[in-house]
Design a protein around this motif. Sequence first.
Motif, mmCIF file in Angstrom:
data_model
loop_
_atom_site.group_PDB
_atom_site.id
_atom_site.type_symbol
_atom_site.label_atom_id
_atom_site.label_comp_id
_atom_site.label_asym_id
_atom_site.label_seq_id
_atom_site.Cartn_x
_atom_site.Cartn_y
_atom_site.Cartn_z
ATOM 1 N N UNK A 61 58.478 81.256 27.906
ATOM 2 C CA UNK A 61 57.358 82.072 28.370
ATOM 3 C C UNK A 61 56.038 81.662 27.717
ATOM 4 N N UNK A 62 55.969 80.427 27.203
ATOM 5 C CA UNK A 62 54.819 80.041 26.391
ATOM 6 C C UNK A 62 53.883 79.034 27.051
ATOM 7 N N UNK A 63 54.070 78.698 28.316
ATOM 8 C CA UNK A 63 53.171 77.764 28.989
ATOM 9 C C UNK A 63 51.750 78.318 28.969
ATOM 10 N N UNK A 64 50.807 77.480 28.583
ATOM 11 C CA UNK A 64 49.409 77.895 28.522
ATOM 12 C C UNK A 64 49.028 78.630 27.260
ATOM 13 N N UNK A 65 49.950 78.716 26.305
ATOM 14 C CA UNK A 65 49.664 79.403 25.047
ATOM 15 C C UNK A 65 49.792 78.432 23.878
ATOM 16 N N UNK A 66 49.366 78.863 22.705
ATOM 17 C CA UNK A 66 49.429 78.016 21.523
ATOM 18 C C UNK A 66 50.861 77.948 20.993
ATOM 19 N N UNK A 67 51.412 76.728 20.920
ATOM 20 C CA UNK A 67 52.763 76.536 20.388
ATOM 21 C C UNK A 67 52.769 75.641 19.152
ATOM 22 N N UNK A 68 51.730 74.830 18.970
ATOM 23 C CA UNK A 68 51.564 74.018 17.768
ATOM 24 C C UNK A 68 50.286 74.455 17.061
ATOM 25 N N UNK A 69 50.137 74.018 15.833
ATOM 26 C CA UNK A 69 48.924 74.340 15.084
ATOM 27 C C UNK A 69 47.694 73.827 15.819
ATOM 28 N N UNK A 70 46.593 74.549 15.718
ATOM 29 C CA UNK A 70 45.353 74.110 16.355
ATOM 30 C C UNK A 70 44.976 72.721 15.848
ATOM 31 N N UNK A 71 44.459 71.910 16.747
ATOM 32 C CA UNK A 71 44.089 70.543 16.408
ATOM 33 C C UNK A 71 45.158 69.519 16.713
ATOM 34 N N UNK A 72 46.396 69.971 16.950
ATOM 35 C CA UNK A 72 47.483 69.033 17.229
ATOM 36 C C UNK A 72 47.576 68.755 18.724
ATOM 37 N N UNK A 73 47.770 67.478 19.056
ATOM 38 C CA UNK A 73 47.907 67.057 20.453
ATOM 39 C C UNK A 73 49.125 66.162 20.584
ATOM 40 N N UNK A 74 49.937 66.421 21.595
ATOM 41 C CA UNK A 74 51.110 65.607 21.902
ATOM 42 C C UNK A 74 50.866 64.935 23.251
ATOM 43 N N UNK A 75 50.990 63.620 23.289
ATOM 44 C CA UNK A 75 50.718 62.873 24.513
ATOM 45 C C UNK A 75 51.974 62.165 25.022
ATOM 46 N N UNK A 76 51.993 61.969 26.345
ATOM 47 C CA UNK A 76 53.068 61.223 27.003
ATOM 48 C C UNK A 76 52.406 60.205 27.921
ATOM 49 N N UNK B 216 51.801 59.528 35.118
ATOM 50 C CA UNK B 216 50.459 59.306 34.595
ATOM 51 C C UNK B 216 50.388 59.768 33.144
ATOM 52 N N UNK B 217 49.485 59.176 32.353
ATOM 53 C CA UNK B 217 49.291 59.661 30.982
ATOM 54 C C UNK B 217 48.818 61.106 31.005
ATOM 55 N N UNK B 218 49.325 61.914 30.076
ATOM 56 C CA UNK B 218 48.916 63.313 30.024
ATOM 57 C C UNK B 218 49.113 63.863 28.629
ATOM 58 N N UNK B 219 48.363 64.919 28.326
ATOM 59 C CA UNK B 219 48.558 65.656 27.083
ATOM 60 C C UNK B 219 49.537 66.780 27.351
ATOM 61 N N UNK B 220 50.712 66.705 26.754
ATOM 62 C CA UNK B 220 51.720 67.749 26.903
ATOM 63 C C UNK B 220 51.285 69.004 26.145
ATOM 64 N N UNK B 221 50.763 68.779 24.953
ATOM 65 C CA UNK B 221 50.152 69.842 24.151
ATOM 66 C C UNK B 221 48.757 69.368 23.785
ATOM 67 N N UNK B 222 47.758 70.229 23.983
ATOM 68 C CA UNK B 222 46.381 69.861 23.667
ATOM 69 C C UNK B 222 45.755 70.927 22.790
ATOM 70 N N UNK B 223 45.288 70.490 21.609
ATOM 71 C CA UNK B 223 44.722 71.414 20.619
ATOM 72 C C UNK B 223 45.681 72.567 20.357
ATOM 73 N N UNK B 224 46.973 72.244 20.320
ATOM 74 C CA UNK B 224 48.004 73.234 20.024
ATOM 75 C C UNK B 224 48.511 74.013 21.218
#
Length: 443
Positions: free
Chosen positions: A263-278, A299-307
């Motif tokens: 239930x966490x899509x669109x919410x903060x799941x990692x610390x702020x400032x962290x970005x995960x890319x694929x 396509x390249x994308x940020x899976x997590x952006x700014x947490x």
Amino acid sequence: MSNLDTLADLVAAAKRAGADSADALHVQNASLSVSRRLGKIEQLERSEGFDLGLRVFVGRRQAIVSTTDADPKGFAALAERAVAMAKVVPEDPYGGLADRVDPVRDAASLDLDDPTEPTAEQLIERAALAEEAALAVKGVTNSEGADASLGRVRIALATSAGFAGAYVRSSHGLSCTALAGEGTAMERDYEWSSVVHLADLDDPEGIGRRAAEKAIARLNPVRAKTARLPVIFDTRVSSSMLGHLLGAINGASVARGTSFLADRLGTQVLAKGLTVKDDPLRRRGLRSRPFDGEGMAGTPRAIVEDGVLTTWILDWRSARQLGMASTGHASRGTGGPPGPAPSNLWLEPGSLTPQALMADIREGLYVTDLIGMGVNGVTGDYSRGAAGFMIRDGALAEPVSEITIAGNLKDIFLNITAANDLVFRRGTDAPTIRVEGLTLAGA
């Protein structure tokens, strides 16, 4: 006849047999590997494999068959068997080919096929250089050997919806395992390098020396006392946190309701400032590809952006379950249906060096090895065996083993700090990371 012609013929045979839609996958492997220990060749192996898989749909009913025989004379019988199987299985309301056909991307820009093919003698020499460098380090008492390898895989996919594409990916690898100490006090450690192009492979002598130095550093470990501490994860284990994140954002797990992040899509799941890319298009990436297992151009994308979690990892089946579209992450073999999986995935590095990351730690743990898979994907509870070194006054101290670290991944993810030492080595990569407040269970 080309691989794509073969697949087109197989798909046509499926349609003639009564399939409403179909796709065919061809996977061809070739590899050469050598194992050397204490100056002797323990294994020299060359292997080649060929697999052909056919997936058919009769309405929403699906069946998959595979074969190692590429003779078109057998395609009609293979297709008829697949269609007969499909007619007697239950309907899958979410099954089917991709909802759209993407243009075929040219694989040449990804630079995935290295024409260099070392001989067996060259592989033996490379393994010998690594092992002898390890044995030359004072304190090393034995060796588990060195392995050198090369491989090439060709993948081709064709669908009745009009997609047809193929690409080749090469691989080169080298590893070495050294032992230090004597008897029951003996310790082992390893080093390795795995790349697409031989020119990018790490220096053999360097691999051997690093394996030796790591083994020596592990000698005479103690069992740390139970405490709640900051924990630093070395780069060779830090990517495991991304693995746990991936399990939680895999579309199949989310659709089943078995993910602690469902239930966490669109919410903060990692610390702020962290970005995960694929990025499936990274040049010479270990998991780069011009299309996924359903013919989608990823396509390249940020899976997590700014947490913040921005997307699930989806193939078409899981996407339909969630009322979404595929993210181009279908992965498959010839004997099973597609499922969601990442391509080249990484945690973006931070600004601090690993030394600066632990400089303020009065007492902590530096983890170099993790054991077991004690993770509950539904609750996020985390408990794994570990080994590494204590941190005292900002520096590495005595080695430790036979300990357990525990917490909950929801909290762990929100308390990660990343160092600046990201190196692409696996396909899922992370820099050194720091996690606050894990429980160390020891003596």
